[in-house]
Design a protein around this motif. Sequence first.
Motif, PDB file in Angstrom:
ATOM      1  N   CYS A  17      -0.467   3.926  -2.254  1.00  0.00           N
ATOM      2  CA  CYS A  17      -1.755   4.524  -1.893  1.00  0.00           C
ATOM      3  C   CYS A  17      -1.605   5.803  -1.098  1.00  0.00           C
ATOM      4  O   CYS A  17      -2.570   6.549  -0.926  1.00  0.00           O
ATOM      5  CB  CYS A  17      -2.594   3.545  -1.081  1.00  0.00           C
ATOM      6  SG  CYS A  17      -2.889   2.018  -1.962  1.00  0.00           S
ATOM      7  N   LEU A  31      -8.694   2.871  -2.980  1.00  0.00           N
ATOM      8  CA  LEU A  31      -7.516   2.421  -2.249  1.00  0.00           C
ATOM      9  C   LEU A  31      -6.667   3.571  -1.708  1.00  0.00           C
ATOM     10  O   LEU A  31      -5.924   3.407  -0.759  1.00  0.00           O
ATOM     11  CB  LEU A  31      -6.634   1.536  -3.142  1.00  0.00           C
ATOM     12  CG  LEU A  31      -7.221   0.180  -3.454  1.00  0.00           C
ATOM     13  CD1 LEU A  31      -6.333  -0.569  -4.436  1.00  0.00           C
ATOM     14  CD2 LEU A  31      -7.373  -0.636  -2.175  1.00  0.00           C
ATOM     15  N   HIS A  32      -6.783   4.738  -2.339  1.00  0.00           N
ATOM     16  CA  HIS A  32      -5.936   5.850  -1.909  1.00  0.00           C
ATOM     17  C   HIS A  32      -6.313   6.290  -0.500  1.00  0.00           C
ATOM     18  O   HIS A  32      -7.476   6.356  -0.142  1.00  0.00           O
ATOM     19  CB  HIS A  32      -6.075   7.021  -2.871  1.00  0.00           C
ATOM     20  CG  HIS A  32      -5.067   8.099  -2.605  1.00  0.00           C
ATOM     21  ND1 HIS A  32      -5.303   9.142  -1.741  1.00  0.00           N
ATOM     22  CD2 HIS A  32      -3.810   8.260  -3.071  1.00  0.00           C
ATOM     23  CE1 HIS A  32      -4.223   9.910  -1.697  1.00  0.00           C
ATOM     24  NE2 HIS A  32      -3.310   9.406  -2.502  1.00  0.00           N
ATOM     25  N   TYR A  34       0.810  -1.221   0.000  1.00  0.00           N
ATOM     26  CA  TYR A  34       0.000   0.000   0.000  1.00  0.00           C
ATOM     27  C   TYR A  34       0.841   1.268   0.000  1.00  0.00           C
ATOM     28  O   TYR A  34       0.339   2.349   0.261  1.00  0.00           O
ATOM     29  CB  TYR A  34      -0.946  -0.002   1.199  1.00  0.00           C
ATOM     30  CG  TYR A  34      -1.969  -1.114   1.134  1.00  0.00           C
ATOM     31  CD1 TYR A  34      -1.933  -2.163   2.048  1.00  0.00           C
ATOM     32  CD2 TYR A  34      -2.937  -1.135   0.133  1.00  0.00           C
ATOM     33  CE1 TYR A  34      -2.858  -3.186   1.974  1.00  0.00           C
ATOM     34  CE2 TYR A  34      -3.859  -2.155   0.049  1.00  0.00           C
ATOM     35  CZ  TYR A  34      -3.817  -3.185   0.976  1.00  0.00           C
ATOM     36  OH  TYR A  34      -4.736  -4.204   0.895  1.00  0.00           O
TER      37      TYR A  34
END
Lengths: 150, 405
Positions: free
Chosen positions: B41, B76-77, B38
């Motif tokens: 992100c 997802l950000h 991630y």
Amino acid sequence: MSSTKLLTLKTSDGEEFKLDEAVAVKSQAIKNMVEDDCVSNAIPLPNVDSKTMTKVIEYWKKHSEEGVSKDQLNDFDKGFLEVHHSVLYDLLLAANYLNDKELVDVICQEVADRIKGKTPEEIRKEFDIKNDFTPEEEEKIRQENAWAFD
Amino acid sequence: MMPPKITDLPENAINAILMSLPLRDAVRTSILSKKWRYKWCKLPELTLDDKLWKTTDNLPSPSIRFTTIMYNILTLHSGPLTKFTLSMSELKKYPKIDSLIHFLSRNGIQHLVLQFSKWNRYKLPSSFFTRSQLRHLTLQNCLICPPPAFEGFNMLISLELCHVSISSEALENLISSSPLLENLVLKMSDNSNHIQIKAPKLRSFEFTGCIKFISLKNVPQLAKLSLLCGESFEESEKCDLDKFFQSHPALEHLHLEYGSAQFLVAEAPTRLSSALNYLKHLYVSLDELNDLSCALCLIRSSPCLQDLEVEVSMEESDDKVDEVSASFSDVGLNQVKTVKIAGIIGTKLEMELIKLLLAKSPMLVRMIIQPDQLLVDKEKGVKILAELSTFQRASRKAEVECQLE
């Protein structure tokens, strides 16, 4: 006319570097110290070793020279950055600590160029990253961001 | 001490690296390892450009691809998003993005770039025009109709409008309601409305179009002015050179393309009635001799000029060499340290120009000659350099460099 004032920088391993103030202020951190007038003694840089400092100073000096063309600077940068990853990271951490945005950007672009266009396996190999996903987890990620993996 | 590994670099360094990658490569790092999954992100800046919508066979359609990518990124950000660039300049049909624009304008975005295609100017939804923290805004190929109640983007520092449709009233209001505006770029080749610009903090203004229609009313801090020229204008659309520069005495940088296309040069004085005492950097491009007259007028009026950059594309007119030589008789480049001349092919006129510049610059440190890459091969370039080395230099320190690559 600027007076050539010399600053003394002391690295983590005790070595001292004397440098023109005009060159040293490429580091925003050092510039702030100069402006706050706390540079009468050697400036301690506990997060930078002498090997890395030598390279940083080499970069600063080249980028402060008069009469150097853009092409010459590009050639210099190319050669300067043609080093092993670990040297780059030490440089990056030092540039980050010294707060020299230009140098940080140049190094980050170089690292990015080494990542661009490579497969995940190639990237892992080059940067010594261990794949700790199970095949099911990997598949899930590929599906989650399908557009990036097709 | 163990040498650092890329995975353990501080977050701002990882972000800087990922932001130097095309978005697709950045997202692909999600598969490297658990720690990397991630990292992308958290990027505070996202750039979505035309390369993302293109597929080899145009399947799925760019619209569907766009929607899929946007859904993926926005779900997802995490973390703050300070800069967002969206380029759809090669699409002929846009997917529905009004709600995306709405989302962006409510999310603390500080830097926004929206580029649409010249075939289809996108009409910004009225929800775009809300009080926000926008500091930098670039809009290309948009239809801009702010609702009457709109009070402006009051934190805006820089504004760039390229090929937009906007009424002169709306444009004037947009500028005057941005009290912090420092940089303004307007590319409006098809504009024929009179526009008054009131921007008390404006430091830099770049304009492409007919300058006669622009009135810079209140710009006391203007230090940098770029007048780019897309086309030649009728005499009636040209500006009076002397009158125009009277209002900008504080200029430090001036970039002027083809002066005679934008200004009335025939009636131009040899020297401006009010000097440009702060002008340090001058760029001019010369297509004909009138452009040179215009440039010389500016040079004579700039006693503190330090850097001169000239781009030539003049036809061979060897019979004008004496005329040019005479026009330099009262020209002095007394403070000029660097001169750069590009587009050289080696005509008598060009060589005379270089000769004069070298002879009139007593403080010159460096002159860079850039021959036209297409028309000048290495052999010709060496000949040009050889001829240059015979010219007398007013400054003993002067170095002449000919960039032959």
